[in-house]
Motif scaffolding. Sequence first.
Motif, PDB file in Angstrom:
ATOM      1  N   PHE A   4       0.797  -1.192   0.000  1.00 50.81           N
ATOM      2  CA  PHE A   4       0.000   0.000   0.000  1.00 50.81           C
ATOM      3  C   PHE A   4       0.843   1.261   0.000  1.00 50.81           C
ATOM      4  O   PHE A   4       0.383   2.331  -0.380  1.00 50.81           O
ATOM      5  N   VAL A  21     -16.957   2.891  -8.264  1.00 50.47           N
ATOM      6  CA  VAL A  21     -18.028   3.750  -7.747  1.00 50.47           C
ATOM      7  C   VAL A  21     -18.960   4.177  -8.872  1.00 50.47           C
ATOM      8  O   VAL A  21     -20.183   4.074  -8.755  1.00 50.47           O
ATOM      9  N   LEU A  24     -21.004   1.246  -9.961  1.00 47.70           N
ATOM     10  CA  LEU A  24     -22.006   0.908  -8.954  1.00 47.70           C
ATOM     11  C   LEU A  24     -23.208   1.855  -9.064  1.00 47.70           C
ATOM     12  O   LEU A  24     -24.365   1.423  -9.086  1.00 47.70           O
ATOM     13  N   VAL A  28     -26.983   0.836  -9.999  1.00 44.62           N
ATOM     14  CA  VAL A  28     -28.106   1.112  -9.107  1.00 44.62           C
ATOM     15  C   VAL A  28     -29.191   1.889  -9.857  1.00 44.62           C
ATOM     16  O   VAL A  28     -30.374   1.562  -9.789  1.00 44.62           O
ATOM     17  N   THR A  32     -32.798   0.286 -10.664  1.00 48.65           N
ATOM     18  CA  THR A  32     -33.950   0.977 -10.074  1.00 48.65           C
ATOM     19  C   THR A  32     -34.952   1.342 -11.158  1.00 48.65           C
ATOM     20  O   THR A  32     -36.159   1.107 -11.013  1.00 48.65           O
ATOM     21  N   ASN A  36     -38.713  -0.094 -11.444  1.00 47.23           N
ATOM     22  CA  ASN A  36     -39.860   0.815 -11.394  1.00 47.23           C
ATOM     23  C   ASN A  36     -40.717   0.700 -12.633  1.00 47.23           C
ATOM     24  O   ASN A  36     -41.944   0.719 -12.564  1.00 47.23           O
ATOM     25  N   GLN A  40     -44.615  -0.487 -12.835  1.00 45.74           N
ATOM     26  CA  GLN A  40     -45.681   0.343 -13.397  1.00 45.74           C
ATOM     27  C   GLN A  40     -46.214  -0.215 -14.718  1.00 45.74           C
ATOM     28  O   GLN A  40     -46.964   0.463 -15.408  1.00 45.74           O
ATOM     29  N   ILE A  42     -44.781  -0.582 -17.584  1.00 46.46           N
ATOM     30  CA  ILE A  42     -44.411   0.194 -18.762  1.00 46.46           C
ATOM     31  C   ILE A  42     -43.487  -0.660 -19.627  1.00 46.46           C
ATOM     32  O   ILE A  42     -42.539  -1.267 -19.118  1.00 46.46           O
TER      33      ILE A  42
ATOM     34  N   MET B   1      -4.446   6.874   6.264  1.00 49.21           N
ATOM     35  CA  MET B   1      -4.750   6.562   4.862  1.00 49.21           C
ATOM     36  C   MET B   1      -5.792   5.451   4.783  1.00 49.21           C
ATOM     37  O   MET B   1      -6.793   5.563   4.067  1.00 49.21           O
ATOM     38  N   ILE B   5      -9.746   5.474   3.228  1.00 51.74           N
ATOM     39  CA  ILE B   5     -10.317   4.530   2.256  1.00 51.74           C
ATOM     40  C   ILE B   5     -11.597   3.921   2.823  1.00 51.74           C
ATOM     41  O   ILE B   5     -12.626   3.839   2.140  1.00 51.74           O
ATOM     42  N   LEU B   8     -14.317   6.322   2.587  1.00 48.66           N
ATOM     43  CA  LEU B   8     -14.810   6.436   1.232  1.00 48.66           C
ATOM     44  C   LEU B   8     -15.783   5.306   0.916  1.00 48.66           C
ATOM     45  O   LEU B   8     -16.874   5.521   0.393  1.00 48.66           O
ATOM     46  N   VAL B  12     -19.779   5.487  -0.099  1.00 52.48           N
ATOM     47  CA  VAL B  12     -20.341   4.903  -1.317  1.00 52.48           C
ATOM     48  C   VAL B  12     -21.484   3.962  -0.976  1.00 52.48           C
ATOM     49  O   VAL B  12     -22.566   4.026  -1.556  1.00 52.48           O
ATOM     50  N   ALA B  16     -25.467   4.225  -2.049  1.00 52.08           N
ATOM     51  CA  ALA B  16     -26.163   3.136  -2.730  1.00 52.08           C
ATOM     52  C   ALA B  16     -27.417   2.748  -1.948  1.00 52.08           C
ATOM     53  O   ALA B  16     -28.513   2.628  -2.512  1.00 52.08           O
ATOM     54  N   THR B  23     -36.259   4.618  -3.537  1.00 50.12           N
ATOM     55  CA  THR B  23     -37.132   4.134  -4.593  1.00 50.12           C
ATOM     56  C   THR B  23     -38.246   3.234  -4.081  1.00 50.12           C
ATOM     57  O   THR B  23     -39.207   2.997  -4.779  1.00 50.12           O
ATOM     58  N   ASN B  26     -42.722   4.055  -1.849  1.00 47.08           N
ATOM     59  CA  ASN B  26     -43.861   4.538  -2.609  1.00 47.08           C
ATOM     60  C   ASN B  26     -45.099   3.684  -2.345  1.00 47.08           C
ATOM     61  O   ASN B  26     -45.825   3.320  -3.243  1.00 47.08           O
ATOM     62  N   GLN B  94     -45.266  10.942 -18.252  1.00 49.10           N
ATOM     63  CA  GLN B  94     -44.191  10.796 -17.274  1.00 49.10           C
ATOM     64  C   GLN B  94     -44.566  11.470 -15.960  1.00 49.10           C
ATOM     65  O   GLN B  94     -44.260  10.959 -14.887  1.00 49.10           O
ATOM     66  N   GLN B  97     -46.827   9.003 -14.295  1.00 50.16           N
ATOM     67  CA  GLN B  97     -46.112   7.790 -13.891  1.00 50.16           C
ATOM     68  C   GLN B  97     -45.220   8.039 -12.692  1.00 50.16           C
ATOM     69  O   GLN B  97     -45.104   7.203 -11.799  1.00 50.16           O
ATOM     70  N   SER B  98     -44.561   9.208 -12.678  1.00 47.79           N
ATOM     71  CA  SER B  98     -43.581   9.442 -11.626  1.00 47.79           C
ATOM     72  C   SER B  98     -44.226   9.929 -10.333  1.00 47.79           C
ATOM     73  O   SER B  98     -43.543  10.079  -9.329  1.00 47.79           O
TER      74      SER B  98
END
Lengths: 382, 343
Positions: A4, A21, A24, A28, A32, A36, A40, A42, B1, B5, B8, B12, B16, B23, B26, B94, B97-98
């Motif tokens: 390292f 990243v 990813l 996602v 998604t 969706n 729906q 569609i 260090m 990491i 980080l 992330v 996610a 989502t 709903n 749209q 739909q949304s």
Amino acid sequence: MPLFYDARIRAYLYQVIAVGVVLLIAWVMFSTASANLAKQDIATGFGFLARQAGFVITETAITYEPTDTIGRAILVGIANTVKVSLLAALLGTILGLLVGIGRLSHNPVLSRLMLAYVEALRNVPLLLYLLLWYSLIISTFPPVKQAIQMLPGVFLSNSGLVMPALHWESGFSAMVTALVVGIAAAASVARILGRRRVVTGKDRPIALIATIALLLPLVAALLLANISVTWDVPELGRFRLSGGYHLRPEFVALLLGLTLSVSANVAEIVRAGIQAVSKGQWEAATALGLSRARTLKLVILPQALRIIIPPLTNTYLTVFKNSSLAIAIGYPDLVMVSNTIMNQTGQAIESIAIFMGVYLGLSILISLVMNWYNAKVALRER
Amino acid sequence: MKNRILQLCATVAGIAVGLVAATSANAATTLETVKARGKLICGVSMSTPGFATADAKGHMGGFDVDVCRAVAAAVFGDPEKVDFVLTNINTRFQALQSGEIDMLSRQTTLTFSREVSLGLDFGPTVFYDGQGLMVPKSLGVNSAKELTDAAICTLPGTTTAQNLSDFFRSIGGKFELVVFENPDENRNAFFSGRCEAISSDRSDLASIRAVANNPDDYVVLPETISKEPLAPAVRQNDSNWRDIVSWSAWMLMAAEERGITQANVDEMAKSEDPEIQRMLGVNEELGKMLNLDNKWGYNIIKGVGNYGEVFERNLGTKTALGLTRGPNTRWSEGGLLYAPPFR
């Protein structure tokens, strides 16, 4: 972890993480969206491209009928976009070069006029100009029935300019071949003679000889090949002029708007490029007894070109993307065709993905070509 | 260090998880959402006289707007508890739909592919329309069939351009299509003579004609080249909400059949007619079955009036549009409006 502490490996690691990243997040978003859409009910996928389009596109750069597929309709949109952007870039560059040189003229009236031209065009949104040109065209010129006949067979009205079109019965390919051969011959003759002039110092009328080289194959084709053409002359029907070549106001307004916008940008780039060439070059050329025009052509512009190319690439990319403003004045470019498709199929994500992909791909192509040209004219240190 | 990491990676992972969580939140039904918000959000068209326009004070009015107000009255007892979102022709589905809007009431044609592949459910047809063509009188044309080779202005997409293609293919003629994204540009191109004709739904043509400098200079041709049943739409898989929108629309029609008006609704509530009693919530519990106040029907009619009143106020012969009822009259008088029984 001794590995390292190795700076190189650490750099790789960061890059891998960065790519990971991005992937990813993309994954996602994609999953998604798919989930969706499925929830729906569609429809998804690109199967709709093979369905019959069913709608009319009036202005087509490649042949198209409503019975063709949606995929073909998208190609028509791409071709229309490319057609208008290429023409605007070409005409705009020529006009811009002249305006840019005019900006530096010693004549104060000319240089102020060019300044006004550039500022007027650069400082108002292009969309407003498009709407202005379009409204001017359709409200200034008379309706088709009272079309102005400029020359026999050439009609000007608010539905555009209609003129006789050449219709090739036979010999079209012979003429095209002759033209290609002529251009190649003219280019190589000019090149060889140019080199000879450097070596021998004798001045020959290169332009004249090159023109002859260009015309010779065409004359030969006219004499030897079986060429027959008919004129397709427009006739006034009940509403429209039928037949002939039709230049529509939507296309003209868009081309005009884009061309003027390109020319204003190019003018500034050219001016900056010329002014960036050191004053000593002008003085040296004057000392050699070259006129101002020849100094510009032989000494200054070739050096300015190196500075001009990179910003010019930006201008070309901008005009290509700006052509999507066509939708405001009814020119069927890629975006308008995609919108129609989106409306009929309801598959917005796919349609937008297609046109974004096309814009991205063609923009990268423009960049590559311009970078290649840039590398070619760049200063080579010897 | 190492810590950075880890930090980080944690960030992330957090992003996610956040995206996935955002989502799946709903789950509430549309009615619950609307009630919790205290307002209905309804998608309407951008400035179409007669269907959806704002008056000088910014108050929205029009046929489509009143359909929204009827639903707001059914849910809240107040036709003003509704916010309008102006949707354009490309974004309307749209927006629904949304979840940006709760219902779409925007001169939208019910078609097979829209109902089946767009994740929508349509309510009952509230306006039977058809695509027509309008020309200047000075053109001297009496039938759409004479328009071969003419230039025709339209708005993009939808079914308009396709219907024109089909029509001219069926009579073996050609035409020049000029498409505009913006309704104003479309109108201007027609008025300045770029196109010989303009094509849209007949109701829309009436509203274009209404804004001409001199409406009498233009004439709508007799042919109707397509069927355009205009209906409100909601998102799929929410039966309760769809029922509310559908039966609110049918309430307007049934009220006209039964002679219940905005003015006499209090009087009619005392009626002995069992169906009127059920409609106005005097008897039985129809409203409760929809998860609404039992006086939902009374509130709709008190708030916006019956179908006939809504039509005459926004589109009728006394308005600038000057439309006659045509097929949009009740079945007992030869029209197409037919509300199912309230029982």
